[in-house]
Design a protein around this motif. Structure first.
Motif, PDB file in Angstrom:
ATOM      1  N   ILE A 107      52.603  51.780  12.559  1.00  0.00           N
ATOM      2  CA  ILE A 107      52.898  53.085  13.133  1.00  0.00           C
ATOM      3  C   ILE A 107      53.980  52.989  14.117  1.00  0.00           C
ATOM      4  N   ARG A 108      54.875  54.011  13.709  1.00  0.00           N
ATOM      5  CA  ARG A 108      56.005  54.272  14.169  1.00  0.00           C
ATOM      6  C   ARG A 108      56.260  55.504  14.724  1.00  0.00           C
ATOM      7  N   ASP A 109      57.091  55.495  16.155  1.00  0.00           N
ATOM      8  CA  ASP A 109      57.312  56.753  16.747  1.00  0.00           C
ATOM      9  C   ASP A 109      58.400  57.752  16.223  1.00  0.00           C
ATOM     10  N   LEU A 110      58.848  58.536  16.812  1.00  0.00           N
ATOM     11  CA  LEU A 110      59.910  59.698  16.500  1.00  0.00           C
ATOM     12  C   LEU A 110      61.161  59.160  16.513  1.00  0.00           C
ATOM     13  N   ASN A 111      61.328  57.905  17.049  1.00  0.00           N
ATOM     14  CA  ASN A 111      62.620  57.126  16.894  1.00  0.00           C
ATOM     15  C   ASN A 111      62.687  55.902  15.984  1.00  0.00           C
ATOM     16  N   ASP A 112      61.559  55.778  15.320  1.00  0.00           N
ATOM     17  CA  ASP A 112      61.323  55.112  14.303  1.00  0.00           C
ATOM     18  C   ASP A 112      61.269  53.461  14.777  1.00  0.00           C
ATOM     19  N   ASN A 113      60.742  53.434  15.950  1.00  0.00           N
ATOM     20  CA  ASN A 113      60.353  52.356  16.572  1.00  0.00           C
ATOM     21  C   ASN A 113      58.892  51.918  16.297  1.00  0.00           C
ATOM     22  N   PRO A 114      58.491  50.628  15.670  1.00  0.00           N
ATOM     23  CA  PRO A 114      57.038  50.325  15.242  1.00  0.00           C
ATOM     24  C   PRO A 114      56.374  50.163  16.804  1.00  0.00           C
ATOM     25  N   VAL A 115      55.441  50.877  16.977  1.00  0.00           N
ATOM     26  CA  VAL A 115      54.460  50.516  18.086  1.00  0.00           C
ATOM     27  C   VAL A 115      53.363  49.989  17.857  1.00  0.00           C
ATOM     28  N   ILE A 116      52.890  49.859  16.744  1.00  0.00           N
ATOM     29  CA  ILE A 116      51.675  48.961  16.262  1.00  0.00           C
ATOM     30  C   ILE A 116      51.915  48.504  14.821  1.00  0.00           C
ATOM     31  N   GLN A 117      51.716  47.219  14.596  1.00  0.00           N
ATOM     32  CA  GLN A 117      51.981  46.424  13.491  1.00  0.00           C
ATOM     33  C   GLN A 117      50.789  45.804  13.173  1.00  0.00           C
ATOM     34  N   ALA A 118      50.609  45.613  11.780  1.00  0.00           N
ATOM     35  CA  ALA A 118      49.498  44.820  11.191  1.00  0.00           C
ATOM     36  C   ALA A 118      49.494  44.285   9.993  1.00  0.00           C
ATOM     37  N   ARG A 119      48.643  43.358   9.587  1.00  0.00           N
ATOM     38  CA  ARG A 119      48.486  42.542   8.301  1.00  0.00           C
ATOM     39  C   ARG A 119      46.994  42.459   8.250  1.00  0.00           C
ATOM     40  N   SER A 120      46.737  42.792   6.670  1.00  0.00           N
ATOM     41  CA  SER A 120      45.317  42.648   6.315  1.00  0.00           C
ATOM     42  C   SER A 120      45.112  41.800   4.889  1.00  0.00           C
ATOM     43  N   CYS A 121      44.240  41.201   4.876  1.00  0.00           N
ATOM     44  CA  CYS A 121      43.808  40.450   3.435  1.00  0.00           C
ATOM     45  C   CYS A 121      42.565  41.004   2.949  1.00  0.00           C
ATOM     46  N   TRP A 122      42.698  41.315   1.669  1.00  0.00           N
ATOM     47  CA  TRP A 122      41.735  42.114   0.812  1.00  0.00           C
ATOM     48  C   TRP A 122      40.980  41.146  -0.288  1.00  0.00           C
ATOM     49  N   LEU A 123      39.914  41.496  -0.439  1.00  0.00           N
ATOM     50  CA  LEU A 123      39.326  40.799  -1.839  1.00  0.00           C
ATOM     51  C   LEU A 123      38.801  41.715  -2.758  1.00  0.00           C
ATOM     52  N   ILE A 124      39.096  41.266  -3.953  1.00  0.00           N
ATOM     53  CA  ILE A 124      38.370  42.182  -5.091  1.00  0.00           C
ATOM     54  C   ILE A 124      37.086  41.873  -5.214  1.00  0.00           C
ATOM     55  N   ILE A 125      35.927  42.690  -5.217  1.00  0.00           N
ATOM     56  CA  ILE A 125      34.624  42.326  -5.136  1.00  0.00           C
ATOM     57  C   ILE A 125      34.075  42.842  -6.636  1.00  0.00           C
ATOM     58  N   ASP A 126      33.176  42.067  -7.282  1.00  0.00           N
ATOM     59  CA  ASP A 126      32.393  42.417  -8.373  1.00  0.00           C
ATOM     60  C   ASP A 126      31.246  42.894  -7.802  1.00  0.00           C
ATOM     61  N   MET A 127      31.183  44.217  -7.733  1.00  0.00           N
ATOM     62  CA  MET A 127      30.029  45.005  -7.036  1.00  0.00           C
ATOM     63  C   MET A 127      28.556  44.580  -7.457  1.00  0.00           C
ATOM     64  N   GLU A 128      28.365  44.153  -8.652  1.00  0.00           N
ATOM     65  CA  GLU A 128      27.079  43.929  -8.948  1.00  0.00           C
ATOM     66  C   GLU A 128      26.565  42.746  -8.656  1.00  0.00           C
ATOM     67  N   LYS A 129      27.457  41.536  -8.830  1.00  0.00           N
ATOM     68  CA  LYS A 129      27.169  40.218  -8.525  1.00  0.00           C
ATOM     69  C   LYS A 129      27.558  40.051  -6.797  1.00  0.00           C
ATOM     70  N   ARG A 130      28.288  41.215  -6.202  1.00  0.00           N
ATOM     71  CA  ARG A 130      28.671  40.809  -4.913  1.00  0.00           C
ATOM     72  C   ARG A 130      29.435  39.523  -4.833  1.00  0.00           C
ATOM     73  N   ARG A 131      30.407  39.311  -5.662  1.00  0.00           N
ATOM     74  CA  ARG A 131      31.022  37.758  -5.636  1.00  0.00           C
ATOM     75  C   ARG A 131      32.880  38.233  -5.802  1.00  0.00           C
ATOM     76  N   PRO A 132      33.661  37.699  -5.077  1.00  0.00           N
ATOM     77  CA  PRO A 132      35.073  37.798  -5.267  1.00  0.00           C
ATOM     78  C   PRO A 132      35.733  37.344  -6.682  1.00  0.00           C
ATOM     79  N   LEU A 133      36.536  38.178  -6.864  1.00  0.00           N
ATOM     80  CA  LEU A 133      37.259  38.069  -8.303  1.00  0.00           C
ATOM     81  C   LEU A 133      38.899  37.836  -7.804  1.00  0.00           C
ATOM     82  N   ARG A 134      39.398  37.003  -9.034  1.00  0.00           N
ATOM     83  CA  ARG A 134      40.873  36.586  -8.793  1.00  0.00           C
ATOM     84  C   ARG A 134      41.567  37.780  -8.906  1.00  0.00           C
TER      85      ARG A 134
END
Length: 270
Positions: A108-135
């Motif tokens: 999230i950046r302010d009007l001066n283009d400075n980052p005020v909040i930064q983040a990283r996330s890790c996501w899984l792809i899930i087979d919704m029927e088996k409720r198991r992760p896929l590559r």
């Protein structure tokens, strides 16, 4: 960026980096007039959903193959909390993959283009029927890598958060039942709801007075509608009167040996 602009971009040419201009509204602040942590994650979630649609890997495209994106880990650094009425730019972009994880960064950046909040996330792809992760490789090959575009240092957020062996023993401090407003389209408690649960266990004054924050959270087991999660916590690593740090664990059951739904660490600087 207005709503109709977002709608057109979602179905327009694929963008390496997604960007939305927003105003910090009343529902995103607390008594301090500053953005709450859960509001920041909600901004990130909505931007990621829009970008996935733009890149052709959104909800409907994934549903056709009975798959879904599920958030597994998140690290957030709040350098400054935006205030009510402030215009901000929310950005997000994919960052390649790591084993079973697809990485996505945000800021999230302010009007001066400075980052005020930064983040990283890790996501899984899930087979919704088996409720198991896929590559994720088959999908990752079609997404931009954005090499060198790191919101956080390269390794942050990639390792599972574990409560230190020398940390004080966790104590049960609350329990939460998964109710209607906690549950999302995927039929389980939404990632932002866990942040609200954590915040609700703390002294509101600590959150209102905090000017900087750091959150690390692992989502370990889904919580379904009606299920009760016991929230355990301990104050850790307090080095001064201006710093507070807490470890959290949400357990799916009524005994300490119950499986963990999430583990998190939250640091607050006054």
């Amino acid at each position: 960026m207005e709503k109709h602009d977002i709608a057109s971009l979602m179905h327009g040419a694929p963008l390496d980096i997604w960007s939305e201009s927003c105003i910090v509204r009343f529902d995103a602040i607390d008594k301090s007039d500053l953005m709450t942590l859960d509001a920041a994650l909600n901004f990130f979630q909505e931007a990621a959903i829009s970008h996935a649609e733009n890149l052709g890997v959104g909800r409907e495209a994934m549903a056709r193959t009975n798959q879904a994106w599920i958030l597994s880990r998140m690290s957030v650094e709040v350098h400054r909390r935006p205030q009510y009425g402030e215009t901000i730019t929310v950005r997000t972009w994919p960052r390649g993959g790591e084993k079973l994880f697809a990485l996505r960064d945000y800021d999230i950046r302010d009007l001066n283009d400075n980052p005020v909040i930064q983040a990283r996330s890790c996501w899984l792809i899930i087979d919704m029927e088996k409720r198991r992760p896929l590559r994720p490789q088959s999908l990752m090959d079609s997404l931009p890598l954005n090499e060198g575009q790191d919101a956080l240092s390269a390794a942050v957020g990639l390792e599972e958060y574990r409560i230190a062996d020398n940390a004080p023993s966790l104590q049960k401090i609350a329990e939460r039942q998964a109710l209607y407003t906690d549950v999302d389209y995927n039929g389980h408690v939404n990632n932002v709801s866990y942040i609200r649960w954590i915040q609700d266990t703390l002294d509101p004054a600590l959150l209102e007075q905090a000017r900087r924050m750091r959150l690390d959270i692992n989502y370990l087991n889904e919580v379904l509608p009606g299920e009760v999660t016991d929230i355990w916590s301990a104050e850790i690593g307090k080095s001064s009167s201006e710093t507070n740090a807490f470890a959290f664990e949400g357990k799916k059951g009524q005994v300490p040996e119950s499986p963990a739904a999430f583990r998190a660490e939250l640091r607050l600087w006054q």
